[in-house]
Design a protein around this motif. Structure first.
Motif, PDB file in Angstrom:
ATOM      1  N   VAL A 281       0.997  -1.353   0.023  1.00 38.96           N
ATOM      2  CA  VAL A 281       0.150  -0.031   0.030  1.00 38.96           C
ATOM      3  C   VAL A 281       0.908   1.174  -0.120  1.00 38.96           C
ATOM      4  O   VAL A 281       0.557   2.218  -0.788  1.00 38.96           O
ATOM      5  CB  VAL A 281      -1.041   0.049   1.203  1.00 38.96           C
ATOM      6  N   TYR A 282       1.924   1.459   0.916  1.00 33.54           N
ATOM      7  CA  TYR A 282       2.857   2.386   1.058  1.00 33.54           C
ATOM      8  C   TYR A 282       3.431   2.702  -0.495  1.00 33.54           C
ATOM      9  O   TYR A 282       3.445   3.744  -0.736  1.00 33.54           O
ATOM     10  CB  TYR A 282       3.842   1.989   2.287  1.00 33.54           C
ATOM     11  N   LYS A 283       3.857   1.662  -1.014  1.00 29.76           N
ATOM     12  CA  LYS A 283       4.693   1.815  -2.404  1.00 29.76           C
ATOM     13  C   LYS A 283       3.630   2.116  -3.417  1.00 29.76           C
ATOM     14  O   LYS A 283       4.038   3.003  -4.131  1.00 29.76           O
ATOM     15  CB  LYS A 283       5.450   0.380  -2.690  1.00 29.76           C
ATOM     16  N   GLN A 284       2.537   1.855  -3.523  1.00 27.67           N
ATOM     17  CA  GLN A 284       1.687   2.047  -4.440  1.00 27.67           C
ATOM     18  C   GLN A 284       1.004   3.500  -4.186  1.00 27.67           C
ATOM     19  O   GLN A 284       0.962   4.066  -5.439  1.00 27.67           O
ATOM     20  CB  GLN A 284       0.519   1.007  -4.415  1.00 27.67           C
ATOM     21  N   GLY A 285       0.970   3.845  -3.179  1.00 27.36           N
ATOM     22  CA  GLY A 285       0.194   5.261  -2.640  1.00 27.36           C
ATOM     23  C   GLY A 285       1.339   6.177  -2.460  1.00 27.36           C
ATOM     24  O   GLY A 285       0.796   7.453  -3.086  1.00 27.36           O
ATOM     25  N   LEU A 286       2.315   5.878  -2.330  1.00 21.35           N
ATOM     26  CA  LEU A 286       3.287   7.325  -2.036  1.00 21.35           C
ATOM     27  C   LEU A 286       4.601   7.180  -2.809  1.00 21.35           C
ATOM     28  O   LEU A 286       5.545   7.957  -2.482  1.00 21.35           O
ATOM     29  CB  LEU A 286       3.569   7.161  -0.590  1.00 21.35           C
ATOM     30  N   THR A 287       5.093   6.209  -3.511  1.00 24.43           N
ATOM     31  CA  THR A 287       6.086   6.025  -4.160  1.00 24.43           C
ATOM     32  C   THR A 287       5.996   5.850  -5.581  1.00 24.43           C
ATOM     33  O   THR A 287       4.896   5.488  -6.044  1.00 24.43           O
ATOM     34  CB  THR A 287       7.204   4.997  -3.676  1.00 24.43           C
ATOM     35  N   GLY A 288       7.117   6.127  -6.403  1.00 20.48           N
ATOM     36  CA  GLY A 288       7.150   5.943  -7.715  1.00 20.48           C
ATOM     37  C   GLY A 288       5.913   6.720  -8.425  1.00 20.48           C
ATOM     38  O   GLY A 288       5.801   8.043  -8.079  1.00 20.48           O
ATOM     39  N   VAL A 289       4.962   6.207  -9.000  1.00 19.77           N
ATOM     40  CA  VAL A 289       3.842   6.949  -9.791  1.00 19.77           C
ATOM     41  C   VAL A 289       2.873   6.577  -8.924  1.00 19.77           C
ATOM     42  O   VAL A 289       2.152   5.435  -8.823  1.00 19.77           O
ATOM     43  CB  VAL A 289       3.611   6.539 -11.320  1.00 19.77           C
ATOM     44  N   PRO A 290       2.374   7.322  -7.971  1.00 21.36           N
ATOM     45  CA  PRO A 290       1.312   7.111  -6.881  1.00 21.36           C
ATOM     46  C   PRO A 290       0.063   6.751  -7.621  1.00 21.36           C
ATOM     47  O   PRO A 290      -0.418   7.498  -8.331  1.00 21.36           O
ATOM     48  CB  PRO A 290       1.456   8.312  -6.012  1.00 21.36           C
ATOM     49  N   ASN A 291      -0.563   5.774  -7.082  1.00 25.99           N
ATOM     50  CA  ASN A 291      -1.935   5.556  -7.389  1.00 25.99           C
ATOM     51  C   ASN A 291      -2.660   5.171  -6.394  1.00 25.99           C
ATOM     52  O   ASN A 291      -2.867   4.269  -5.684  1.00 25.99           O
ATOM     53  CB  ASN A 291      -1.991   4.175  -8.151  1.00 25.99           C
ATOM     54  N   GLN A 292      -2.960   6.543  -5.621  1.00 21.05           N
ATOM     55  CA  GLN A 292      -3.736   6.560  -4.362  1.00 21.05           C
ATOM     56  C   GLN A 292      -5.319   5.640  -4.215  1.00 21.05           C
ATOM     57  O   GLN A 292      -5.446   5.302  -3.277  1.00 21.05           O
ATOM     58  CB  GLN A 292      -3.840   7.950  -3.913  1.00 21.05           C
ATOM     59  N   GLY A 293      -6.008   5.728  -5.342  1.00 16.81           N
ATOM     60  CA  GLY A 293      -7.039   5.277  -5.375  1.00 16.81           C
ATOM     61  C   GLY A 293      -7.012   3.726  -5.184  1.00 16.81           C
ATOM     62  O   GLY A 293      -7.521   2.912  -4.188  1.00 16.81           O
ATOM     63  N   TYR A 294      -5.807   3.137  -5.800  1.00 11.34           N
ATOM     64  CA  TYR A 294      -5.560   1.593  -6.012  1.00 11.34           C
ATOM     65  C   TYR A 294      -5.242   1.305  -4.229  1.00 11.34           C
ATOM     66  O   TYR A 294      -5.477   0.328  -3.522  1.00 11.34           O
ATOM     67  CB  TYR A 294      -4.552   1.318  -6.846  1.00 11.34           C
ATOM     68  N   ALA A 295      -4.091   2.247  -3.862  1.00 10.85           N
ATOM     69  CA  ALA A 295      -3.598   1.828  -2.562  1.00 10.85           C
ATOM     70  C   ALA A 295      -4.868   1.815  -1.532  1.00 10.85           C
ATOM     71  O   ALA A 295      -4.799   1.186  -0.578  1.00 10.85           O
ATOM     72  CB  ALA A 295      -2.595   2.927  -2.062  1.00 10.85           C
ATOM     73  N   THR A 296      -5.885   3.019  -1.794  1.00 11.00           N
ATOM     74  CA  THR A 296      -6.814   2.917  -0.771  1.00 11.00           C
ATOM     75  C   THR A 296      -7.628   1.851  -0.772  1.00 11.00           C
ATOM     76  O   THR A 296      -8.205   1.365   0.337  1.00 11.00           O
ATOM     77  CB  THR A 296      -7.547   4.513  -0.873  1.00 11.00           C
ATOM     78  N   ALA A 297      -7.818   1.366  -1.919  1.00 11.24           N
ATOM     79  CA  ALA A 297      -8.583   0.237  -1.966  1.00 11.24           C
ATOM     80  C   ALA A 297      -8.007  -1.042  -1.219  1.00 11.24           C
ATOM     81  O   ALA A 297      -8.808  -1.726  -0.693  1.00 11.24           O
ATOM     82  CB  ALA A 297      -8.859  -0.261  -3.501  1.00 11.24           C
ATOM     83  N   ILE A 298      -6.938  -1.251  -1.518  1.00 11.58           N
ATOM     84  CA  ILE A 298      -6.285  -2.223  -0.720  1.00 11.58           C
ATOM     85  C   ILE A 298      -6.193  -2.299   0.679  1.00 11.58           C
ATOM     86  O   ILE A 298      -6.385  -3.089   1.624  1.00 11.58           O
ATOM     87  CB  ILE A 298      -4.452  -2.432  -1.123  1.00 11.58           C
ATOM     88  N   GLY A 299      -5.819  -0.904   1.298  1.00 13.44           N
ATOM     89  CA  GLY A 299      -6.131  -0.552   2.573  1.00 13.44           C
ATOM     90  C   GLY A 299      -7.431  -0.985   3.167  1.00 13.44           C
ATOM     91  O   GLY A 299      -7.620  -1.324   4.197  1.00 13.44           O
TER      92      GLY A 299
END
Lengths: 326, 395
Positions: A281-299
């Motif tokens: 979640v951290y990597k998806q949401g806050l690093t690289g090209v962040p995909n916060q919607g995807y990270a939030t869904a996983i969280g």
């Protein structure tokens, strides 16, 4: 004076205790009588509301194609329904993440949950109360070490040129890369976490044990119970309600292991076991090209699992014992 | 069933305070003119029980009674093995048990707070000690049911303590003790947590129990009514010392000192301070409230034998031994308590509060109401004469 239209008279309201007016008056009287306590609790309620409840509306981005800067609810909000969830469930990382998270949590739980209980029972059973207090202080010490310092200590001890490897090498052995080996990650993580927290977690059980009636112990002594038997038959049953509550709360947080320490211990060598939901979640949401919607869904998915586990644990505990959170 | 012998038992709680604090406390306790603290403070520590010697016969019911802090519970706990004996010897039967573990002394104890295991049912509470001894299941069941039958708690065997009333819990606590068929049964203020009515009921139950199980009882209480009704002999304690040992009748009729005289008997004995024992031509009399009361023949002999000289004394007379409506003393009734078959009159006699108990049968209640002045007297043979300095009974 306000007139009561098309309803019972004020007199009738005053006489009828079940009427809305009477109930409302009772409520205001209770609020007035208890206002000091309400004032005391208000700051805590405000903090919980502002930092725990208000941000909940942010989970809506789990259902959106969200970019930083977008409005969560606005005219340009792009709703995509359960797409993020579908993507996660079909992601090749899904099962490894679930497995890594589950194993890390469950092994940590199996070792870490009974340990504070055992320590608390042992400290309470010690003849010398002074020695018990000294030990308790020593056991509590590691809790105050920050995660960064703890991982730094692990590096000093278990790094390739750390203490353990230096001793091994001086004895003719080979140096072992604890941080680069997958096999070493879980033991290091779990054992260091337990070392850090067992003393602090024991406090609540020690407090519960201090309320045990000394008469019960004396009765057990006269009945012929050994020290160990007294722990099993007097102390343990006395703290069982506390254990039940803590168990329910632990199960509820079983899949909620935090990312900070894992991230600090993560290396390319142990990635296959150290990548868990929280770090993903951290990597998806806050690093690289962040995909916060995807990270939030996983969280959100992770949180839902925890809530379900909490409800199951509470219901089971309620069914088989008198103890439950609600 | 066993006899007990306690020889010069002493209990000292060691000092835990720092040296200067300890010294200051001791100095304060020794200051002249200042009333001494309840317990003796020495260099060793606080002495809770001193020179306690007592022989308890097999199957005797002994009651240790005294005010709070007198050392009675400490003595009981030393017998149980829950407190270490600082010095002295304790024998159960012929066995010296000073260093014997509590579980090996073959004793059982009933606690003031019941000390039942809350997570166990009544059956399990009573069976616990037998299970620890690894007895057979059938044997345990038989013993538990027998004890439950004696105490009339068979119907509660499946309940947990929290589902029982105070009296029921106390019976379970007693059941847990008697199921082991101990040689000695210790009871530490078992009725203190009960209300007055239940206490009376349970007292009767304990008397019945004693007849059924026939073991040696050692009972601790601060209630002198319990002591008088239950005990074969009473041991009255104060400040760690034994004041008197005797049957209820002995301690009631012949208290050895002012403390025992005031402690035993409800209402408390009337004390007339400022009295004087006078000896004139070989004849003893007591001057009290301006009048002279000549002592009885038996009292004269006892004092002559001691060669007692005239001295200031405290005269004691029990309320129930006062005779109203005759005699040379007068008092004004300030309080009149109707107790049914008795009337308790609190009179002002020259500034002192004097209590008299009279039967209500055939008396004029109006003449004995508040504000009325009555005459009273007492028989010399029922008087108790205490030395004003030592407090000891001179007779």
């Amino acid at each position: 004076m306000r007139k009561v239209k098309d309803g019972p008279s004020a007199e009738a309201l005053a006489l009828d205790p079940t009427s809305r007016g009477a109930k409302s008056r009772r409520m205001w009287r209770r609020l007035r009588d208890n206002h000091p306590f309400l004032i005391m609790i208000f700051p805590a309620v405000l903090v919980v509301f502002l930092f725990n409840y208000l941000p909940i509306y942010g989970v809506l981005i789990a259902f959106q194609d969200f970019m930083p800067g977008d409005q969560i609810i606005g005219p340009y909000t792009h709703w995509i329904g359960f797409e993020h969830f579908k993507r996660f469930f079909t992601d090749v990382q899904f099962w490894p993440l679930m497995k890594n998270t589950f194993l890390l949590c469950i092994i940590g739980f199996v070792i870490g949950f009974p340990l504070p209980i055992i320590i608390a029972l042992m400290l309470n059973a010690m003849k010398s109360k002074k020695a018990g207090k000294v030990l308790q202080t020593i056991f509590n010490g590691p809790h105050f070490i920050s995660l960064v310092v703890l991982v730094g200590m692990l590096t000093l001890f278990f790094g390739r040129y750390g203490l353990v490897n230096n001793i091994a090498a001086s004895l003719g052995g080979e140096r072992y890369s604890y941080f680069l080996e997958s096999k070493a990650f879980r033991p290091m993580y779990i054992l260091s976490s337990n070392w850090q927290d067992f003393g602090w977690s024991a406090i609540i059980y020690i407090a519960a044990l201090s309320n045990v009636d000394p008469g019960q112990h004396e009765a057990a002594i006269l009945d012929g119970a050994s020290r160990f038997q007294r722990v099993i038959h007097v102390d343990l049953p006395a703290i069982m309600p506390m254990i039940s509550v803590m168990l329910i709360m632990s199960i509820g947080g079983l899949m909620g292991v935090g990312y900070e320490k894992v991230l600090l211990m993560m290396t390319d060598g142990n990635l296959e076991v150290s990548e868990i939901i929280a770090t993903y979640v951290y990597k998806q949401g806050l690093t690289g090209v962040p995909n916060q919607g995807y990270a939030t869904a996983i969280g959100l998915f992770n949180s839902i699992i925890n809530v379900v586990l909490l409800i199951i644990a509470n219901t089971t505990s309620k069914k088989f014992s008198e103890n439950s959170l609600w | 069933m066993a006899s007990l012998t306690l020889k010069d038992i002493k209990k000292v709680y060691p000092n835990t305070e720092s040296g200067p604090k300890k010294k200051k406390k001791k100095q304060q306790a020794e200051e002249p003119g200042k009333e001494k603290a309840n317990l003796q403070i020495t260099d060793e520590g606080v002495v809770a029980v001193q020179k306690f010697s007592l022989d308890i016969a097999d199957r005797e019911f002994i009651v240790l009674v005294g005010p709070s802090g007198c050392g009675k519970s400490t003595t009981l706990r030393m017998i149980a093995g829950l407190e270490e004996i600082s010095s002295g010897e304790l024998y159960i039967g012929d066995r010296l048990v000073n260093d014997v573990a509590p579980k090996d002394r073959d004793i059982a104890m009933v606690f003031q707070s019941y000390a039942l295991y809350p997570h166990m049912t009544v059956y399990e509470n009573m069976a616990f000690s037998l299970k620890l001894k690894k007895m057979k299941k059938e044997e345990i069941d038989q013993k538990v049911r027998e004890a439950a039958e004696i105490l009339d708690i068979t119907q509660y065997l499946d309940r947990k303590p929290k589902a029982l009333s105070g009296g029921q819990r106390q019976r379970v606590a007693i059941g847990r003790a008697i199921v082991r068929q101990p040689q000695v049964l210790l009871m530490d203020e078992p009725l203190s947590n009960l209300d007055a009515k239940l206490r009376n009921q349970m007292r009767a139950e304990i008397i019945k129990l004693r007849q059924k199980i026939n073991t040696t009882f050692i009972y601790v209480t601060h209630d002198q009514t319990e002591a008088m009704t239950l005990g074969d002999r009473i041991v009255i304690m104060k400040d760690g010392f034994i004041q008197q040992i005797g049957t209820p009748q002995e301690v009631f009729n012949h208290p050895v000192n002012l403390f025992v005289a005031g402690f035993i008997g409800t209402p408390q004995m009337n004390f007339f301070e400022g009295s004087r024992l006078v000896e004139e031509n070989g004849q003893y009399a007591v001057e009290v409230m301006g009048k002279k009361v000549v002592l009885s023949e038996g009292q004269q002999k006892a004092l002559k034998a001691k060669g007692q000289k005239s001295c200031p004394v405290v005269l004691g007379i029990r309320p129930v031994h006062m005779t109203l409506d005759e005699g040379g003393f007068t008092g004004k009734i300030e309080v009149s308590e109707m107790m049914g078959s008795e009337l308790h009159l609190h009179m002002n006699v020259d500034g002192a509060d004097v209590v008299a108990i009279i039967p209500t049968v055939g008396i004029d209640l109006e003449a004995h109401s508040i504000g009325k002045t009555v005459r009273f007297s007492f028989k010399p043979e029922l008087m108790h004469i205490f030395d004003v300095n030592t407090g000891k009974n001179l007779l």
